[in-house]
Design a protein around this motif. Structure first.
Motif, mmCIF file in Angstrom:
data_model
loop_
_atom_site.group_PDB
_atom_site.id
_atom_site.type_symbol
_atom_site.label_atom_id
_atom_site.label_comp_id
_atom_site.label_asym_id
_atom_site.label_seq_id
_atom_site.Cartn_x
_atom_site.Cartn_y
_atom_site.Cartn_z
ATOM 1 N N ASN A 57 13.734 51.721 26.120
ATOM 2 C CA ASN A 57 12.936 51.980 27.223
ATOM 3 C C ASN A 57 13.505 51.377 28.727
ATOM 4 N N GLY A 58 14.735 50.663 28.487
ATOM 5 C CA GLY A 58 15.428 50.288 29.848
ATOM 6 C C GLY A 58 15.088 48.897 30.230
ATOM 7 N N THR A 59 14.256 48.209 29.460
ATOM 8 C CA THR A 59 13.636 47.128 29.710
ATOM 9 C C THR A 59 14.675 45.767 29.431
ATOM 10 N N VAL A 60 15.133 45.068 30.378
ATOM 11 C CA VAL A 60 15.948 44.123 30.510
ATOM 12 C C VAL A 60 15.217 42.870 29.840
ATOM 13 N N LEU A 61 15.919 42.634 28.609
ATOM 14 C CA LEU A 61 15.011 41.324 27.813
ATOM 15 C C LEU A 61 15.660 40.149 28.099
ATOM 16 N N LYS A 62 16.996 39.910 28.432
ATOM 17 C CA LYS A 62 17.751 38.688 28.486
ATOM 18 C C LYS A 62 19.015 38.992 29.334
ATOM 19 N N ARG A 63 19.595 38.105 30.204
ATOM 20 C CA ARG A 63 20.563 38.052 30.883
ATOM 21 C C ARG A 63 21.604 37.020 30.613
ATOM 22 N N LYS A 64 23.055 36.856 30.774
ATOM 23 C CA LYS A 64 23.782 35.943 30.461
ATOM 24 C C LYS A 64 25.155 35.926 31.472
ATOM 25 N N PHE A 65 25.417 34.984 32.273
ATOM 26 C CA PHE A 65 26.680 34.956 32.946
ATOM 27 C C PHE A 65 27.640 34.146 32.280
ATOM 28 N N ILE A 66 28.694 34.619 32.100
ATOM 29 C CA ILE A 66 29.892 34.010 31.480
ATOM 30 C C ILE A 66 31.010 33.592 32.134
ATOM 31 N N ASN A 67 31.296 32.249 32.388
ATOM 32 C CA ASN A 67 32.242 31.864 33.258
ATOM 33 C C ASN A 67 32.843 30.895 32.919
ATOM 34 N N PHE A 68 34.160 30.726 32.524
ATOM 35 C CA PHE A 68 34.939 29.465 32.253
ATOM 36 C C PHE A 68 35.980 29.143 33.533
ATOM 37 N N HIS A 69 35.422 28.474 34.486
ATOM 38 C CA HIS A 69 36.298 28.187 35.733
ATOM 39 C C HIS A 69 37.455 27.561 35.531
ATOM 40 N N SER A 70 37.310 26.276 34.762
ATOM 41 C CA SER A 70 38.535 25.586 34.426
ATOM 42 C C SER A 70 39.664 26.345 33.942
ATOM 43 N N GLU A 71 39.372 27.355 33.145
ATOM 44 C CA GLU A 71 40.347 28.240 32.399
ATOM 45 C C GLU A 71 41.022 28.969 33.384
ATOM 46 N N LYS A 72 40.273 29.443 34.124
ATOM 47 C CA LYS A 72 40.894 30.393 35.303
ATOM 48 C C LYS A 72 41.498 29.668 36.488
ATOM 49 N N ASP A 73 41.076 28.217 36.754
ATOM 50 C CA ASP A 73 41.859 27.695 37.581
ATOM 51 C C ASP A 73 43.255 27.237 37.213
ATOM 52 N N ARG A 74 43.313 26.934 35.743
ATOM 53 C CA ARG A 74 44.468 26.657 35.086
ATOM 54 C C ARG A 74 45.609 27.851 35.157
ATOM 55 N N LEU A 75 45.164 29.074 34.985
ATOM 56 C CA LEU A 75 45.768 30.028 35.101
ATOM 57 C C LEU A 75 46.441 30.380 36.518
ATOM 58 N N HIS A 76 45.550 30.152 37.415
ATOM 59 C CA HIS A 76 45.760 30.572 38.892
ATOM 60 C C HIS A 76 47.038 29.482 39.328
ATOM 61 N N HIS A 77 46.660 28.213 38.901
ATOM 62 C CA HIS A 77 47.673 27.049 39.344
ATOM 63 C C HIS A 77 48.854 27.513 38.916
ATOM 64 N N THR A 78 49.021 27.879 37.334
ATOM 65 C CA THR A 78 50.236 28.092 36.731
ATOM 66 C C THR A 78 50.969 29.373 37.455
ATOM 67 N N LEU A 79 50.279 30.439 37.933
ATOM 68 C CA LEU A 79 50.727 31.675 38.652
ATOM 69 C C LEU A 79 51.334 31.072 39.780
ATOM 70 N N ASN A 80 50.625 30.228 40.525
ATOM 71 C CA ASN A 80 51.284 30.019 41.746
ATOM 72 C C ASN A 80 52.594 28.813 41.788
ATOM 73 N N LYS A 81 52.653 28.249 40.485
ATOM 74 C CA LYS A 81 53.978 27.504 40.140
ATOM 75 C C LYS A 81 55.107 28.733 39.927
ATOM 76 N N ILE A 82 54.426 29.744 39.454
ATOM 77 C CA ILE A 82 55.522 30.572 39.177
ATOM 78 C C ILE A 82 56.196 31.343 40.365
ATOM 79 N N LYS A 83 55.233 31.652 41.329
ATOM 80 C CA LYS A 83 55.576 32.225 42.383
ATOM 81 C C LYS A 83 56.626 31.371 43.164
#
Length: 216
Positions: free
Chosen positions: A12-38
């Motif tokens: 019917n288009g009724t939204v029953l639940k919502r969930k935001f998924i974020n793993f900030h530490s994983e993204k920070d670790r990856l971005h830090h490594t990419l900066n080191k590569i650069k």
């Protein structure tokens, strides 16, 4: 903007639940490594080991996101998980950071598919065109916030999370497709006359699904 945004929705288009998924530490670790590569590349140092570490970080990130998506579906007894169809057009093959992002999306979807099939949950994909650009309430194109790309403004002036709005549209397009497939040709043409947006699937939003149900 987020690792994933999940919405539990009925036909019917009724939204029953919502969930935001974020793993900030994983993204920070990856971005830090990419900066080191650069930096290492500027100094003409070998980056082979750093790239191997970046790929491993990316893989672990994907596993965590996929597990979170699958668990959300299983906990809420979902019958189907719907993804956007990944679009490879316009991909910059020289940009390794973008390659990692695309690879993570593909790998994550693959992991979720495997976990879902183990639990008897179906997987479906819909056209991604316009899911983020169009407001879920049918008011037209959204305007992204220049300072925060996860926020957008609708034509009505309403400020909303653009990833959440997109997730509503993704779920709605799946249901629209499934409902229209079951209708006889004559009934379908009558419904499309009442709800013109149905004629072009890439213009469908959550409001289109609501109007479709009202027309039926």
């Amino acid at each position: 903007n987020n690792d994933a945004v999940c919405s539990l929705m009925d036909a019917n288009g009724t939204v029953l639940k919502r969930k935001f998924i974020n793993f900030h530490s994983e993204k920070d670790r990856l971005h830090h490594t990419l900066n080191k590569i650069k930096k290492a590349q500027k100094q003409h140092h070998s980056v082979k080991n750093l790239w191997r570490y970046a790929v491993n970080c990316n893989e672990q990130h994907s596993i965590k996101v996929a597990t979170a998506i699958a668990e959300f579906a299983m906990l809420n007894n979902a019958h189907c998980i719907v993804f956007e169809q990944l679009n490879m057009q316009g991909k910059k093959y020289g940009d390794k950071k973008q390659k990692l992002a695309m690879w993570r999306k593909q790998y994550t979807q693959g992991l979720v598919t495997h976990k879902a099939h183990q639990q008897g949950i179906r997987i479906s994909r819909i056209c991604a065109s316009g899911t983020s650009k169009l407001a879920y309430d049918g008011s037209g194109n959204t305007i992204r916030n220049k300072d925060n790309h996860s926020i957008c403004k609708f034509a009505t002036g309403k400020v909303y999370n653009c990833d959440l709005s997109a997730s509503y549209n993704i779920g709605a397009r799946y249901y629209i497709r499934e409902i229209l497939k079951t209708l006889p040709a004559k009934v379908r043409s009558q419904v499309e006359a009442k709800v013109p947006q149905l004629a072009k699937r890439t213009s469908c939003t959550l409001s289109t699904l609501v109007n479709l149900n009202a027309a039926l």
